[in-house]
Design a protein around this motif. Sequence first.
Motif, mmCIF file in Angstrom:
data_model
loop_
_atom_site.group_PDB
_atom_site.id
_atom_site.type_symbol
_atom_site.label_atom_id
_atom_site.label_comp_id
_atom_site.label_asym_id
_atom_site.label_seq_id
_atom_site.Cartn_x
_atom_site.Cartn_y
_atom_site.Cartn_z
ATOM 1 N N TRP A 1 -22.496 14.274 5.390
ATOM 2 C CA TRP A 1 -21.241 14.260 4.647
ATOM 3 C C TRP A 1 -21.440 14.161 3.142
ATOM 4 N N ILE B 1 -10.196 16.986 4.028
ATOM 5 C CA ILE B 1 -11.225 16.525 4.964
ATOM 6 C C ILE B 1 -10.837 15.164 5.538
ATOM 7 N N GLU C 1 -12.610 12.186 7.272
ATOM 8 C CA GLU C 1 -13.939 11.639 7.576
ATOM 9 C C GLU C 1 -13.797 10.202 8.065
ATOM 10 N N LYS D 1 -13.617 24.691 -0.889
ATOM 11 C CA LYS D 1 -14.315 25.452 0.142
ATOM 12 C C LYS D 1 -14.105 26.941 -0.069
ATOM 13 N N SER E 1 -9.925 10.083 4.014
ATOM 14 C CA SER E 1 -9.282 11.376 3.789
ATOM 15 C C SER E 1 -9.443 11.768 2.325
ATOM 16 N N ARG F 1 -21.589 15.181 -0.489
ATOM 17 C CA ARG F 1 -21.066 16.350 -1.197
ATOM 18 C C ARG F 1 -22.079 16.814 -2.238
#
Length: 293
Positions: free
Chosen positions: A252, A152, A154, A138, A133, A254
Amino acid sequence: MSKTSFIQVPEEITEKYYNNLQSADRFIIPRMRFKKTILSRQFIKGLKQKTYLKQISEIWKEFTKEQKQAWKNVDSRKYPHGWRMFVTDQSLRIKLGLTGIVTPNIYHQDLVGKIQIQSPAQEIKLIQLHPNSYWISKKVKGSKNMYEPVKIEEYLSLPLKIGISYKSNLEVTGEGAFAKYFVRIRHLYQGRNLFTDVSIDMLANTDWTYKEAQNTFMLGQAISYDLYIHLYKVKGELLFDNLKAIHSGSNWARDQYCKKIERTYTRGFYQIPEHWSPVIISQGADYKSIYPI
């Protein structure tokens, strides 16, 4: 002085309210400010001089169908768009005072990540954290330039595949030298915390190329992972782009297109982790996003 964190705008003045006011700071000290709706002739003239769209559109008009398709082919996003890719790249060239037009390249587009390591530095190690997490920045849907922190979740599901486009120009300075992009996977087995690395070697000098690697075997249950770029006992530079960390059908990684690998977050976005954080960075080593010439 009284402060409010929420107001209900009456329906009859809603249109006027949003036409004349805008949010100034949504996180630390929430407040509204006037919109600059009446622009002077001087301001409009200066704005027109800052945009490159007219100049770029004239170049685009002269392209053949094949040239336009070539720009679309290098867009790896979900919905490829040649014009968008060309505008981004050509705008940077004009801004930097560069002439001419580049040939579309499948290995990198516009900005790329750069790691520079010179004496007395012998090592640089960067990490991109991927816990179950975390927060990201965004874009707010429907807005032009407004962003918000989004949490997020994940959860790692194997297999995990990593990939990177890179250009290496490195010189070995000592025994045991290496340059690699790798993932360290944390997994549980019989009550123990285990770590397994899957890596891509980038030591050999090469022009732009792309490599992938994937985990082939994992004891127990995979929990989380972190991405690393690690250079040791080398000097020179490494350029990279199009990062991948694919699992569960999604990438995923970034800042996968390396728009600003050195970026940090503050104020209302303080909880967002850096794209790449230095674990080890010696004097003489640096990393940032650049336009490759």
